[in-house]
Design a protein around this motif. Structure first.
Motif, mmCIF file in Angstrom:
data_model
loop_
_atom_site.group_PDB
_atom_site.id
_atom_site.type_symbol
_atom_site.label_atom_id
_atom_site.label_comp_id
_atom_site.label_asym_id
_atom_site.label_seq_id
_atom_site.Cartn_x
_atom_site.Cartn_y
_atom_site.Cartn_z
ATOM 1 N N VAL A 80 0.855 -1.203 0.000
ATOM 2 C CA VAL A 80 0.000 0.000 0.000
ATOM 3 C C VAL A 80 0.885 1.247 0.000
ATOM 4 O O VAL A 80 0.653 2.186 -0.763
ATOM 5 C CB VAL A 80 -0.949 -0.015 1.221
ATOM 6 N N MET A 81 1.920 1.225 0.832
ATOM 7 C CA MET A 81 2.825 2.371 0.910
ATOM 8 C C MET A 81 3.741 2.442 -0.311
ATOM 9 O O MET A 81 4.035 3.532 -0.789
ATOM 10 C CB MET A 81 3.657 2.321 2.197
ATOM 11 N N TRP A 82 4.190 1.297 -0.821
ATOM 12 C CA TRP A 82 5.046 1.316 -2.012
ATOM 13 C C TRP A 82 4.312 1.981 -3.162
ATOM 14 O O TRP A 82 4.884 2.758 -3.902
ATOM 15 C CB TRP A 82 5.432 -0.088 -2.444
ATOM 16 N N GLU A 83 3.025 1.661 -3.290
ATOM 17 C CA GLU A 83 2.234 2.249 -4.371
ATOM 18 C C GLU A 83 2.082 3.753 -4.161
ATOM 19 O O GLU A 83 2.244 4.538 -5.085
ATOM 20 C CB GLU A 83 0.872 1.570 -4.444
ATOM 21 N N GLU A 84 1.802 4.132 -2.921
ATOM 22 C CA GLU A 84 1.634 5.553 -2.605
ATOM 23 C C GLU A 84 2.922 6.336 -2.852
ATOM 24 O O GLU A 84 2.892 7.476 -3.311
ATOM 25 C CB GLU A 84 1.207 5.694 -1.138
ATOM 26 N N LEU A 85 4.067 5.711 -2.557
ATOM 27 C CA LEU A 85 5.360 6.374 -2.715
ATOM 28 C C LEU A 85 5.981 6.155 -4.089
ATOM 29 O O LEU A 85 7.067 6.665 -4.363
ATOM 30 C CB LEU A 85 6.330 5.869 -1.635
ATOM 31 N N GLY A 86 5.327 5.390 -4.948
ATOM 32 C CA GLY A 86 5.836 5.134 -6.287
ATOM 33 C C GLY A 86 7.128 4.333 -6.303
ATOM 34 O O GLY A 86 8.048 4.651 -7.046
ATOM 35 N N GLN A 87 7.202 3.297 -5.506
ATOM 36 C CA GLN A 87 8.431 2.509 -5.384
ATOM 37 C C GLN A 87 8.427 1.257 -6.272
ATOM 38 O O GLN A 87 9.006 0.246 -5.906
ATOM 39 C CB GLN A 87 8.657 2.111 -3.925
ATOM 40 N N HIS A 88 7.854 1.337 -7.446
ATOM 41 C CA HIS A 88 7.774 0.181 -8.341
ATOM 42 C C HIS A 88 9.160 -0.325 -8.735
ATOM 43 O O HIS A 88 9.416 -1.530 -8.715
ATOM 44 C CB HIS A 88 6.969 0.536 -9.593
ATOM 45 N N PHE A 89 10.060 0.587 -9.085
ATOM 46 C CA PHE A 89 11.408 0.186 -9.483
ATOM 47 C C PHE A 89 12.170 -0.445 -8.322
ATOM 48 O O PHE A 89 12.887 -1.425 -8.501
ATOM 49 C CB PHE A 89 12.206 1.382 -10.040
ATOM 50 N N GLU A 90 12.042 0.147 -7.118
ATOM 51 C CA GLU A 90 12.743 -0.403 -5.960
ATOM 52 C C GLU A 90 12.289 -1.826 -5.676
ATOM 53 O O GLU A 90 13.115 -2.708 -5.404
ATOM 54 C CB GLU A 90 12.525 0.480 -4.718
ATOM 55 N N VAL A 91 10.981 -2.061 -5.739
ATOM 56 C CA VAL A 91 10.460 -3.404 -5.475
ATOM 57 C C VAL A 91 10.943 -4.366 -6.564
ATOM 58 O O VAL A 91 11.348 -5.498 -6.269
ATOM 59 C CB VAL A 91 8.919 -3.403 -5.364
ATOM 60 N N ALA A 92 10.925 -3.936 -7.812
ATOM 61 C CA ALA A 92 11.376 -4.790 -8.914
ATOM 62 C C ALA A 92 12.868 -5.108 -8.781
ATOM 63 O O ALA A 92 13.284 -6.257 -8.991
ATOM 64 C CB ALA A 92 11.093 -4.118 -10.254
ATOM 65 N N LEU A 93 13.674 -4.120 -8.416
ATOM 66 C CA LEU A 93 15.104 -4.369 -8.219
ATOM 67 C C LEU A 93 15.338 -5.301 -7.028
ATOM 68 O O LEU A 93 16.241 -6.141 -7.053
ATOM 69 C CB LEU A 93 15.858 -3.057 -8.036
ATOM 70 N N PHE A 94 14.517 -5.167 -5.987
ATOM 71 C CA PHE A 94 14.608 -6.088 -4.855
ATOM 72 C C PHE A 94 14.305 -7.507 -5.309
ATOM 73 O O PHE A 94 15.030 -8.452 -4.963
ATOM 74 C CB PHE A 94 13.649 -5.670 -3.736
ATOM 75 N N VAL A 95 13.239 -7.675 -6.087
ATOM 76 C CA VAL A 95 12.855 -8.999 -6.581
ATOM 77 C C VAL A 95 13.993 -9.600 -7.401
ATOM 78 O O VAL A 95 14.386 -10.757 -7.198
ATOM 79 C CB VAL A 95 11.555 -8.926 -7.406
ATOM 80 N N ARG A 96 14.534 -8.820 -8.303
ATOM 81 C CA ARG A 96 15.620 -9.321 -9.155
ATOM 82 C C ARG A 96 16.846 -9.685 -8.311
ATOM 83 O O ARG A 96 17.486 -10.711 -8.520
ATOM 84 C CB ARG A 96 15.977 -8.275 -10.206
ATOM 85 N N SER A 97 17.184 -8.855 -7.334
ATOM 86 C CA SER A 97 18.328 -9.133 -6.461
ATOM 87 C C SER A 97 18.075 -10.359 -5.587
ATOM 88 O O SER A 97 18.981 -11.162 -5.350
ATOM 89 C CB SER A 97 18.623 -7.931 -5.564
ATOM 90 N N LEU A 98 16.844 -10.508 -5.113
ATOM 91 C CA LEU A 98 16.502 -11.650 -4.273
ATOM 92 C C LEU A 98 16.645 -12.958 -5.050
ATOM 93 O O LEU A 98 17.186 -13.939 -4.534
ATOM 94 C CB LEU A 98 15.082 -11.506 -3.719
#
Length: 163
Positions: free
Chosen positions: A68-86
């Motif tokens: 909910v907060m990622w969407e509000e803060l526009g953190q799509h790239f951060e989440v995607a980079l986290f997924v790729r790094s994970l």
């Protein structure tokens, strides 16, 4: 390497249950996240072609309360980079640097306990009923609320010297 001075994550994380509530850092308050998580489809994958494992993680993460907060803060790239790094860190021969990066993402995205505290996010309690207590085999009675440290404090009047 940097020396001296405060760091972004230096010192203890904020405590939402602390007795002293007049700190300047508490002005921002805490954000309550929905226990049921973010509803709806995840956003479009922002990076180059995703692997099947990345897709699975992407869909899972965007259903979490923090999303909910990622969407509000526009953190799509951060989440995607986290997924790729994970996904890379999951490999047996993964480098320590990649695993450190994943740990930093966990904290910054609020996916760890420390990250939740640092971001001042709390997940709202579910709608579960209060635990019941059985008294002498009789009907169930809701458990009494627990006393806090503040409730246990007692004001003692000052009696000055020689009183």
């Amino acid at each position: 390497m940097a020396r001296g001075g405060a760091r972004v994550v230096s010192g203890p994380a904020p405590d939402p249950l602390a007795l002293r509530r007049n700190r300047p850092s508490d002005k921002a308050g805490w954000t309550l996240l929905p226990a049921e998580g973010r509803q709806g489809e995840p956003p479009e994958w922002p990076l180059t072609e995703a692997t099947p494992r990345e897709w699975d993680l992407w869909f899972e993460l965007w259903g979490r309360p923090q999303a909910v907060m990622w969407e509000e803060l526009g953190q799509h790239f951060e989440v995607a980079l986290f997924v790729r790094s994970l996904v890379e860190a999951e490999q047996r021969e993964a480098k320590v640097d990649v695993r450190k990066l994943v740990r930093q993402y966990l904290d910054s995205l609020g996916l760890s306990v420390q990250g939740m505290l640092r971001n001042r996010w709390k997940i709202s309690p579910g709608v579960e009923p209060a635990p019941a207590v059985v008294v002498d085999g009789g009907p169930e009675v809701p458990a009494p609320p627990r006393k806090t440290a503040r409730d246990r404090m007692k004001v003692v009047p000052f009696r000055g010297p020689g009183a």
